[in-house]
Design a protein around this motif. Structure first.
Motif, mmCIF file in Angstrom:
data_model
loop_
_atom_site.group_PDB
_atom_site.id
_atom_site.type_symbol
_atom_site.label_atom_id
_atom_site.label_comp_id
_atom_site.label_asym_id
_atom_site.label_seq_id
_atom_site.Cartn_x
_atom_site.Cartn_y
_atom_site.Cartn_z
ATOM 1 N N ARG A 151 3.277 12.723 1.759
ATOM 2 C CA ARG A 151 2.769 12.874 3.119
ATOM 3 C C ARG A 151 2.594 11.511 3.776
ATOM 4 N NH1 ARG A 151 -3.009 12.415 3.616
ATOM 5 N NH2 ARG A 151 -3.962 11.838 1.643
ATOM 6 N N ARG A 152 2.772 11.482 5.089
ATOM 7 C CA ARG A 152 2.612 10.259 5.849
ATOM 8 C C ARG A 152 1.142 10.101 6.210
ATOM 9 N NH1 ARG A 152 7.359 12.484 6.129
ATOM 10 N NH2 ARG A 152 9.242 11.443 6.881
ATOM 11 N N ILE A 153 0.513 9.008 5.808
ATOM 12 C CA ILE A 153 -0.921 8.878 6.053
ATOM 13 C C ILE A 153 -1.227 8.042 7.288
ATOM 14 C CG2 ILE A 153 -1.543 9.225 3.633
ATOM 15 C CD1 ILE A 153 -1.952 6.184 3.423
ATOM 16 N N THR A 154 -0.338 7.145 7.673
ATOM 17 C CA THR A 154 -0.510 6.394 8.913
ATOM 18 C C THR A 154 0.859 6.261 9.569
ATOM 19 O OG1 THR A 154 -0.177 4.233 7.879
ATOM 20 C CG2 THR A 154 -2.440 5.053 7.993
ATOM 21 N N GLY A 192 -4.304 0.102 6.345
ATOM 22 C CA GLY A 192 -2.979 -0.302 6.812
ATOM 23 C C GLY A 192 -2.575 0.365 8.105
ATOM 24 N N ASP A 193 -3.471 1.155 8.688
ATOM 25 C CA ASP A 193 -3.184 1.844 9.944
ATOM 26 C C ASP A 193 -2.898 0.811 11.031
ATOM 27 O OD1 ASP A 193 -2.843 3.923 11.702
ATOM 28 O OD2 ASP A 193 -4.971 4.140 12.137
ATOM 29 N N ALA A 194 -1.752 0.961 11.717
ATOM 30 C CA ALA A 194 -1.309 -0.053 12.680
ATOM 31 C C ALA A 194 -1.198 0.537 14.080
ATOM 32 C CB ALA A 194 0.038 -0.626 12.265
ATOM 33 N N SER A 199 0.804 -1.218 0.000
ATOM 34 C CA SER A 199 0.000 0.000 0.000
ATOM 35 C C SER A 199 0.834 1.264 0.000
ATOM 36 C CB SER A 199 -0.923 0.012 1.229
ATOM 37 O OG SER A 199 -0.167 -0.107 2.419
ATOM 38 N N GLY A 200 2.161 1.145 -0.005
ATOM 39 C CA GLY A 200 3.009 2.333 0.004
ATOM 40 C C GLY A 200 4.397 2.014 0.501
ATOM 41 N N SER A 202 1.475 -5.955 16.404
ATOM 42 C CA SER A 202 0.705 -4.883 15.777
ATOM 43 C C SER A 202 -0.666 -5.419 15.394
ATOM 44 C CB SER A 202 1.391 -4.366 14.506
ATOM 45 O OG SER A 202 2.708 -3.949 14.748
ATOM 46 N N VAL A 203 -1.660 -4.564 15.453
ATOM 47 C CA VAL A 203 -2.961 -4.871 14.878
ATOM 48 C C VAL A 203 -3.240 -3.816 13.824
ATOM 49 C CG1 VAL A 203 -4.225 -3.630 16.691
ATOM 50 C CG2 VAL A 203 -5.382 -5.395 15.347
#
Length: 351
Positions: A160-163, A312-314, A42-43, A305-306
């Motif tokens: 930009r950092r999204i998560t 993809g936010d962890a 995803s990135g 991690s969850v």
């Protein structure tokens, strides 16, 4: 057995997450068990790092990067790559590029070592039993892994950092060791593990777990036991093991990769321990201190991690000991003797 500092060899060729939720994170040697600059589905994932000099003196910081390989190895040393004035804090965005100058895709663990500026912290200055040098100086490290999305013309800023996921630095004295079995501090667990779907499925989550051999001097087997509900044989679901060389580690693995795809649901937790450790062989080029004995001063770290399966936010899942901090340890941290400067600690809320 006493705690011994690990990973200090000639010329500082060294390489929690933390096993306890403690604010005592300052140390002369600090681990970041998961860091990188690596492409994902995803990135691109990058590590930003903040580092602080807790001393009033100038400090040189050396960094060891050990790629996430189960076989481990001596790691890649960046000697005195960071200089800090007394009390100085620095921020490094995309640490592997900005501080270490590493290009390409990399992922693994980092170990930071603080030393008084223009002095030696090598083996020649260290106590042979504890591995401690009078020139060590305390630092603190904080990191986060951020995700930069793949190029998309619909995004106003593709950089930009999204998560982002928090990975605080782990001081050397927070590693877990099989040598502490008599005190009950040889096992940790990670809870909050959910597995309700796969990547791309809306409204579902998945979990990852990573383990790290925190010793430069030993080969070790890490055992992971999956439970759902209670810490009983009735609720034990599966076991997995991985053999790690000196400073070896795994990349984060999903629940299915560790235990099989048949385990889905919520309220899972994993107990992690060492089942055996042996000192690295003489032919490896690693000199094992005599005080480490035949087990090579075993030590490990683990993290979880969850993740949201769409964004993809962890969220980091900290590892925790199976027992509370004992009264002797609390008394050592918060002494109540006359002249110690603190009164007796007691609960501030009615039980």
């Amino acid at each position: 057995m006493f705690m011994k500092k690990l990973g200090i060899a000639a010329a500082l060729m060294l390489v929690a997450l933390g096993a306890s939720a403690s604010n005592f994170r300052g140390a002369d040697q600090v681990y970041i068990p998961a860091a990188g600059h690596a492409a994902g589905s995803s990135g691109t994932f990058i590590s930003d790092v903040n580092i602080a000099n807790l001393s009033t003196e100038e400090v040189d910081v050396s960094v060891i990067f050990q790629s996430a390989t189960e076989g481990g190895g001596p790691g890649q040393e960046f000697k005195n790559v960071i200089q800090l004035r007394g009390g100085e804090r620095k921020e490094y965005l995309d640490f592997f590029r900005s501080a270490l100058g590493i290009q390409g895709n990399v992922f693994g663990q980092l170990i930071f070592n603080g030393c008084k500026r223009n002095t030696s912290c090598g083996e020649d200055t260290q106590n042979p039993d504890t591995g401690i040098s009078p020139n060590f100086r305390a630092i603190a490290v904080q990191s986060r892994i951020s995700q930069i999305p793949n190029p998309d013309p619909g995004l106003p800023d593709p950089n930009r950092r999204i998560t982002a996921q928090d990975f605080p630095g782990v001081p050397w004295y927070h590693f877990v060791s099989s040598l502490q079995a008599n005190s009950g501090l040889d096992k940790i667990f990670i809870m909050g593990i959910t597995q309700t779907g796969g990547a791309g499925q809306v409204g579902t989550t998945r979990a990852n777990i990573g383990v790290v051999n925190a010793s430069q001097f030993s080969r070790t087997t890490i055992k992971l036991t999956l439970y759902q509900g209670t810490l009983t044989d009735a609720d034990k679901k599966a076991e997995a093991t991985v053999e790690l060389g000196p400073l070896g580690s795994t990349a984060p693995k999903g629940l299915g990769q560790w235990f099989g795809d048949q385990f889905t649901g919520t309220n899972f937790f994993v107990v992690i321990e060492q089942t055996n450790s042996t000192a690295e062989s003489p032919g490896s080029g690693i000199t094992v201190p005599t005080s480490c004995g035949g087990q090579g001063c075993p030590a490990f770290l683990a993290y979880g991690s969850v993740l949201d399966n769409v964004s993809g936010d962890a969220t980091t899942l900290d590892a925790t000991y199976l027992k509370e901090l004992g009264p002797e340890a609390i008394a050592a941290i918060y002494p109540s003797t006359q002249g110690a400067g603190k009164t007796l600690m007691r609960r501030s809320v009615k039980h």
